[in-house]
Design an enzyme around this catalytic site. Structure first.
Site, short mmCIF file in Angstrom:
data_model
loop_
_atom_site.label_atom_id
_atom_site.label_comp_id
_atom_site.label_asym_id
_atom_site.label_seq_id
_atom_site.Cartn_x
_atom_site.Cartn_y
_atom_site.Cartn_z
N GLU A 284 -22.21 -41.91 -42.00
CA GLU A 284 -21.67 -41.52 -43.30
C GLU A 284 -22.78 -40.94 -44.19
O GLU A 284 -22.55 -39.99 -44.94
CB GLU A 284 -21.02 -42.75 -43.96
CG GLU A 284 -20.07 -42.42 -45.09
CD GLU A 284 -19.14 -43.59 -45.40
OE1 GLU A 284 -18.46 -44.08 -44.48
OE2 GLU A 284 -19.11 -44.02 -46.55
N GLU A 287 -23.33 -37.54 -43.06
CA GLU A 287 -22.21 -36.70 -43.52
C GLU A 287 -22.38 -36.34 -44.99
O GLU A 287 -22.19 -35.19 -45.38
CB GLU A 287 -20.89 -37.45 -43.31
CG GLU A 287 -19.67 -36.63 -43.71
CD GLU A 287 -18.35 -37.41 -43.60
OE1 GLU A 287 -18.35 -38.57 -43.13
OE2 GLU A 287 -17.32 -36.83 -44.01
N CYS A 311 -14.04 -46.96 -45.12
CA CYS A 311 -14.01 -48.16 -44.28
C CYS A 311 -12.90 -49.13 -44.63
O CYS A 311 -12.63 -50.06 -43.90
CB CYS A 311 -15.35 -48.87 -44.26
SG CYS A 311 -16.28 -48.67 -45.73
N SER A 331 -14.56 -39.50 -46.36
CA SER A 331 -15.46 -39.41 -45.21
C SER A 331 -14.66 -39.46 -43.93
O SER A 331 -13.68 -40.20 -43.82
CB SER A 331 -16.44 -40.59 -45.25
OG SER A 331 -17.03 -40.74 -43.98
N LYS A 370 -6.35 -54.11 -41.48
CA LYS A 370 -7.03 -53.78 -40.21
C LYS A 370 -6.06 -53.88 -39.03
O LYS A 370 -6.27 -53.23 -38.02
CB LYS A 370 -8.20 -54.73 -39.97
CG LYS A 370 -9.35 -54.55 -40.95
CD LYS A 370 -10.25 -53.39 -40.56
CE LYS A 370 -11.30 -53.16 -41.64
NZ LYS A 370 -11.88 -51.82 -41.55
N GLU A 373 -4.44 -50.60 -39.11
CA GLU A 373 -5.41 -49.58 -38.72
C GLU A 373 -5.57 -49.53 -37.19
O GLU A 373 -5.58 -48.45 -36.59
CB GLU A 373 -6.76 -49.87 -39.38
CG GLU A 373 -7.83 -48.86 -39.02
CD GLU A 373 -9.19 -49.23 -39.61
OE1 GLU A 373 -9.76 -48.42 -40.34
OE2 GLU A 373 -9.69 -50.34 -39.35
N GLU A 378 -4.33 -42.46 -34.06
CA GLU A 378 -5.63 -41.79 -33.95
C GLU A 378 -6.68 -42.68 -33.30
O GLU A 378 -7.71 -42.20 -32.85
CB GLU A 378 -6.20 -41.42 -35.33
CG GLU A 378 -5.36 -40.66 -36.30
CD GLU A 378 -4.47 -41.56 -37.14
OE1 GLU A 378 -3.39 -41.91 -36.62
OE2 GLU A 378 -4.83 -41.92 -38.27
N CYS A 527 -14.24 -56.71 -49.33
CA CYS A 527 -13.63 -57.43 -48.20
C CYS A 527 -13.68 -58.94 -48.37
O CYS A 527 -12.85 -59.66 -47.82
CB CYS A 527 -14.34 -57.08 -46.90
SG CYS A 527 -14.47 -55.33 -46.63
#
Ligand code: SF4
Ligand code: SF4
Ligand code: SF4
Ligand code: FES
Ligand code: FES
Lengths: 597, 157
Positions: A284, A287, A311, A331, A370, A373, A378, A527
């Site tokens: 990241e 990036e 994230c 990102s 999560k 996710e 993907e 988190c």
């Protein structure tokens, strides 16, 4: 002192509190606990469940302690015969409309209604059971959340959470009277509406009406399957919260014991999401620098700034629904969980001489989003589902208990190798501002060759609990290849909880603010306050977990992601360089615009 | 065709784009066409920066803001105690027979929906029913059928 003091007595004991204090808070000061159900200290007052009733001498009716401010000369009784009878009746009435099948209920043992029923010894059903009369639905279509209306006591904590903390309002109160229920738009399943799967409503639901969809049995099956090599990864925020599931006070750091416990559960390899958190920083950070170069040097107008972090899957789903026009700003890095999964079934499998299909990846996450996710289409870069099962911190606690492990007596041990090393920068991913801090520690050093100019690497301006925080860091003394950044003030913002994220993004959209880099975490506190963390939650508990995270960081020998030795090896032997073609294939992703309405 | 955007514009002129405008918009839509369609609730949510769940939550609270298709004429028979004692069951039976639908249903020609309602404040003259905004007190089964027939004629004519 700009507030007046108010004198009152509670159970004949005098107490002085500032004007505006509620009876509930005043009683707490004297260590009298008044039972509550709809009240939650993170939320605005609703005053609808009435279990907090107390007697006010001279008043005609009992008053709700959570919703009544103190007044001069008040005499309150919190435990008179009238109060006890009223409370017991209220609990009995709630139960008459409740599917009180405790032994089969997911919340058995950690349920506020069950606790009260127990405390008040409600005994036999006094009122006619109305549970079969109500129109009830169970929505178990989401991979993250189960919503069971037959358990709902309509306290509306979830509605307030989703509105006040998250700014999403996927849930609202619908219908009235005995038909009243908590509903999505037209009662659609949660997967079909704007719900971000953040699980904040789960954290605050007093009963079993909102719970995570558990995967404990699937994980036991995988562990017991001799053909599977089961790898477990643990997110940063789990190590500072798992103790709460096992009888410790909030804020204990239990990394070493947790690793031993995971080994005892039978996982073949115990690895760390912090490893891929460090990796995320390199991907990241690179990036970000590439984007800055394209904008500042190449004047490339197709490149979007500010760049936001990616994230937090709750945030990703939120921005897909709410600000799809900003998806190019997110990102492209996958979250550390998904980077881990993709590498476990490629890099790790090869190193261990395993076939990808024989590796099963389990994540222990502080998060319910999560779970969603891991099920995104993907997330199959390895050719298989990169992360097979996601368990919350709570589910791990359950497994440790099921296995009969005496956690307190466990010796501490270290993560296994290949993907088990981490630095303090990876650990602080678990707190709001942590990704920003970790990224700055690395990016600044890449660009200038020197450490960030903060004492002990602690970038205090990005830490803290304010909903939105800003920081700028001036880049001076650049390495030659980064000359274009000389004198640039990199401006950053950090937001946690989606209501704050919404405010921040609206300001960005309106052009009121100009940032290069924005960190967003969907949950309050980051988190560590995630929707998969131990229940209850409160500002105090989150603060203790946060302190534990920063202490863990301070105590580690390596505190910068680019110093992670196993990450270095990973690049040398497998990925090449950050943002290489291979890194892009395995570690980066794309997003899907979704409807807000 | 019902123009929800026009209604939203007119109402927000008066009340602004805040939550205060929600009820007047929903009422205006229902006045035009007896019930709210999904896409209208979504349009209202967008205009007022609310979530569709919040609009649905508000609409579903009110008996008179229906979120499922309704006929041109909504018949609501009071089901509360005074009207019950005065014989609301016979009225409902007569209406069900003449309309060939049950309570909660809409006739196939989308003309009539039969519903019940809580006390309409006409207890002294029960049993009572409401057809759209019109009150019909002191009903007998025969009278109820005649009233419905009146609407049928009006519609045919
Ligand atoms: S929600 Fe609580 S009271 Fe209800 S069945 Fe579950 S454990 Fe029992
Ligand atoms: S999971 Fe989060 S977004 Fe979904 S309903 Fe609960 S609080 Fe709202
Ligand atoms: S789902 Fe839980 S939090 Fe929401 S109203 Fe019902 S009991 Fe309360
Ligand atoms: S806790 Fe006070 S009314 Fe619910
Ligand atoms: S009871 Fe029917 S109008 Fe009041």
């Amino acid at each position: 002192m700009n507030k007046f003091s108010v004198n009152l007595t509670i159970n004949d004991i005098p107490v002085t509190v500032p004007e505006g204090t509620t009876i509930l808070e005043a009683a707490k000061k004297l260590d009298f606990r008044i039972p509550t159900l709809c009240y939650h200290e993170d939320l605005c007052v609703a005053g609808n469940c009435r279990v907090c009733v107390v007697e006010q001498v001279g008043a005609k009716a009992l008053v709700a302690a959570c919703a009544t401010p103190v007044a001069e000369g008040m005499c309150i009784h919190t435990n008179s015969a009238t109060v006890r009878t009223a409370r017991k009746t209220i609990i009995q009435l709630l139960l008459s409309e409740h599917n009180a099948d405790c032994t089969k209920c997911y919340k058995n043992g950690n349920c506020e209604l069950q606790n009260l029923a127990h405390e008040y010894r409600v005994g036999e059903h006094v009122f006619i059971d109305l549970i079969n009369e109500r129109r009830l639905t169970i929505d178990d279509l989401s991979p993250s959340i189960i919503k069971d209306d037959s358990k709902c006591i309509r306290c509306q904590r979830c509605v307030r959470t989703c509105h006040d903390i998250q700014g999403v309002s996927a849930l609202a109160v619908a219908y009235k009277g005995d038909h009243q229920k908590i509903s999505t738009f037209l009662d659609h399943p949660l997967v079909e509406v704007v719900c971000t799967n953040c699980g904040q409503c789960i954290n605050r639901c007093p009963v079993g009406a909102l719970v995570e969809k558990t995967n404990i049995e699937e994980v036991w099956d995988a562990i017991n399957d001799p053909t599977k090599h089961v790898v477990v990864q643990t997110a940063p925020a789990v190590r500072v919260a798992i103790g709460e599931e096992l009888g410790y006070d909030p804020g204990e750091r239990l990394t070493g014991k947790m690793v031993t416990a995971l080994r005892r559960l039978g996982f073949n390899s115990v690895l760390d999401t912090d490893f891929t958190a460090d990796l995320t920083i390199l991907e990241e950070g690179t990036e970000l620098l590439t984007r800055l170069k394209k904008v500042l040097v190449d004047k490339d107008e197709t490149v979007a700034l500010p760049m936001t972090t990616s994230c937090s899957p709750g945030w990703v789903k939120f921005i897909e629904h709410t600000f799809p026009e900003f998806l190019p700003n997110v990102s492209t890095c996958k979250s550390p969980q998904q980077m881990f999964g993709a590498l476990a079934k490629t890099y790790y499998a090869t190193k261990k001489g395993l076939k990808a299909q024989d590796v099963c990846v389990v994540s222990i996450m502080p998060c319910t989003a999560k779970k969603y996710e891991a099920n995104r289409p993907e997330m199959r870069s390895s050719g298989y589902k990169d992360v097979d099962y996601v368990l919350t911190t709570r589910e791990l606690g359950t497994m440790i208990k099921q296995a009969g492990i005496n956690f307190r007596n466990l010796e501490e041990s270290h993560y296994d190798s290949l993907m088990g090393d981490s630095t303090g920068a990876g650990v602080i991913f678990g707190a709001t501002g942590g990704v920003m801090e970790a990224a700055l520690r690395t990016v600044y050093e890449i660009v200038t060759g020197r450490e960030v100019p903060f004492k002990n690497l602690n970038i205090l301006p990005v830490r803290g609990i304010e909903g939105v925080r800003e920081a700028t860091i001036k880049i001076e003394g650049c390495q030659p290849e980064w000359g274009f950044l000389e004198g640039v003030e990199v401006s950053c913002a950090v937001a946690h909880s989606l209501a704050n994220a919404k405010k921040l993004m609206e300001a960005v959209k309106a052009g009121l603010v100009n940032y290069h880099f924005i960190e967003i975490m969907a949950c309050p506190g980051g988190c560590l306050g995630g929707g998969g963390q131990p229940i209850p939650t409160s500002a105090e508990i989150r603060n203790k977990r946060s302190q534990a995270i920063y202490n863990e960081d301070a105590g580690l020998p390596l505190r910068k992601s680019h110093d992670n030795p196993e990450v270095k090896i990973l690049y040398e032997e497998f990925l090449g360089a950050p943002n290489s073609h291979k890194a892009h294939t395995l570690l980066h992703t794309h997003y899907t615009p979704r409807k807000r309405y | 065709m019902l123009d929800v955007q026009k209604i939203i514009e007119d109402v927000t002129q008066v009340y602004g784009k805040s939550r205060t405008a929600l009820m007047p918009i929903l009422q205006a839509v229902v006045k035009e066409r007896n019930y709210l369609e999904d896409k209208e609730m979504i349009a209202v949510a967008k205009a007022l920066d609310l979530s569709p769940a919040e609009v649905f939550g508000t609409a579903s609270f009110y008996t008179f803001l229906d979120t499922v298709p309704r006929g041109k004429y909504c018949i609501r028979v009071c089901k509360t105690i005074s009207c019950h004692m005065a014989g609301k069951d016979e009225i409902i039976k007569a209406l069900e027979d003449t309309l060939r639908i049950k309570v909660g249903e809409t006739t196939v020609d989308k003309q009539f929906t039969l519903m019940t309602a809580n006390c309409l404040g006409w207890c002294h003259k029960g049993p009572v029913m409401l057809i759209n905004d019109e009150v019909y007190p002191e009903l007998t089964p025969q009278r109820a059928i005649e009233i419905v027939n009146g609407y049928r004629r009006e519609n045919a004519g």
